[in-house]
Design an enzyme around this catalytic site. Sequence first.
Site, PDB file in Angstrom:
ATOM      1  N   THR A  90       2.741  -4.940   0.625  1.00 52.10           N
ATOM      2  CA  THR A  90       4.087  -4.781   1.175  1.00 52.10           C
ATOM      3  C   THR A  90       4.677  -3.465   0.672  1.00 52.10           C
ATOM      4  O   THR A  90       3.955  -2.580   0.197  1.00 52.10           O
ATOM      5  CB  THR A  90       4.973  -5.995   0.815  1.00 52.10           C
ATOM      6  OG1 THR A  90       6.227  -5.872   1.510  1.00 52.10           O
ATOM      7  CG2 THR A  90       5.247  -6.085  -0.673  1.00 52.10           C
ATOM      8  N   ASN A  91       6.005  -3.321   0.780  1.00 55.87           N
ATOM      9  CA  ASN A  91       6.650  -2.093   0.295  1.00 55.87           C
ATOM     10  C   ASN A  91       7.992  -2.471  -0.325  1.00 55.87           C
ATOM     11  O   ASN A  91       8.332  -3.640  -0.409  1.00 55.87           O
ATOM     12  CB  ASN A  91       6.802  -1.098   1.449  1.00 55.87           C
ATOM     13  CG  ASN A  91       7.580  -1.697   2.606  1.00 55.87           C
ATOM     14  OD1 ASN A  91       8.772  -1.992   2.452  1.00 55.87           O
ATOM     15  ND2 ASN A  91       6.929  -1.929   3.742  1.00 55.87           N
ATOM     16  N   ARG A  92       8.764  -1.461  -0.695  1.00 58.27           N
ATOM     17  CA  ARG A  92       9.946  -1.726  -1.505  1.00 58.27           C
ATOM     18  C   ARG A  92      11.210  -1.994  -0.681  1.00 58.27           C
ATOM     19  O   ARG A  92      12.291  -2.111  -1.223  1.00 58.27           O
ATOM     20  CB  ARG A  92      10.223  -0.525  -2.435  1.00 58.27           C
ATOM     21  CG  ARG A  92       9.080  -0.210  -3.382  1.00 58.27           C
ATOM     22  CD  ARG A  92       9.381   1.023  -4.232  1.00 58.27           C
ATOM     23  NE  ARG A  92       8.215   1.441  -5.007  1.00 58.27           N
ATOM     24  CZ  ARG A  92       7.833   0.861  -6.147  1.00 58.27           C
ATOM     25  NH1 ARG A  92       8.536  -0.169  -6.617  1.00 58.27           N
ATOM     26  NH2 ARG A  92       6.755   1.265  -6.802  1.00 58.27           N
TER      27      ARG A  92
END
Length: 390
Positions: free
Chosen positions: A200-202
């Site tokens: 995923t990402n932030r």
Amino acid sequence: MRVVLGVSGGIAAYKAVEVCRRLVDAGHHVVPVMTDAARRFVGAATFSALASEPVPDGLWEGGIPHTRLGQTADLVVVAPATADLLARYAAGMADDLLTATLLATRAPVVVCPAMHTEMWEHPAVEENLAILRRRGVRVVEPASGRLAGGDVGTGRMAEPRDIVACVAAWFGAPGDLQGRRVVVSAGGTREAIDPVRVITNRSSGKQGHAVAEAARDRGAEVTLVTASVLEPPPGVRVVPVESAADMEEAMRAACEHADVVVMAAAVADFRPKASAEAKIHEAPDLVLEPTPDIIAGLAARRRPGQVLVGFAAETDDAMARGRRKLDRKGVDLLVVNDVSAPGAGFDHDTNEVTILEPGGRATVVPLQSKRAVADAILDRVVARLQGESA
Ligand code: PMT
């Protein structure tokens, strides 16, 4: 507006006091109507002190014809709306002043459900709400959070500021997006490695949620396709998604009739070529593949006149990369944010962006709240909808 504020018997009745105060502060003439059960949670004197008129004594006392309140109302807001109240309203009962008012009125009605999760999820409540929605009743969806008795889950009445914001958006002076269908994506997608692990990402979803809330407050009918775990703004249609594939499917469906599309989501660029059916117990050799380019697909299929807004999350050469993306993605507006800049980008409550448009126009939005950034973006969207060239 002349607003009848119905209060039924749930612990959230204490929050209805703030709804009353905010409605009065917003310039409305508020008449509170309490059920007997509501009076067990909050005294009528509290509402009478804050409202424009005292709380009527009830169906049989006080000399108020049980239909006059409904007939003279411009709007009826029921906050909180308990499961019992929703059932009596759906069944067309009129056994107290509030339900008699609801049955007598021809004004718009807004209900703000509040109950324990088990009740909220019961088919009877779902069916009663479906009946009321079919009759044109607007619903400010409950939030998730701590409930009475220490439970946690969905069913907590929306916050007073959100209820009053929905009233303003739905029934206030027409906003510059009144009647427009706006679709917003938000949050970071999660690409499965196995049933336990994801790539995923932030992204928190805050910027996309702020765009959805701002569009709602400007009168739009908003659909929010979100991968975020944050509470979405009330008064918008929420489509929860997880992966890039889920988001692509949801966006294609939602954008078919949209006037405006804002892709604020951080869609994963790559995903595992294959995700394991069971939890992996040794370090995997991850083979990644590109995810579908959602916004490019939307651009290829866009409705004539549809305004398409893309974002670019960069950490270096942001403007140059942003301009290339503007050209490559075929969007009307490209919102560039340097996510390495202090206070900007992922998970902050603030952001700073530059809004690029074909033809060279660039609108610099210095560091400020994500809601203010959202309004700046929508200002340019409105200009494009009104035919202003770049
Ligand atoms: O969510 P927050 O914590 O509030 O943070 C806000 C934000 C930084 C996530 C937001 O402001 C932002 O920049 N969102 C876009 C992030 C992103 O994916 O940028 P990108 O440069 O990787 O993608 C460019 C555009 O293509 C984006 O509109 C993206 O939604 C879209 N995209 C990307 C990949 C893909 N497979 N399909 C897409 O449609």
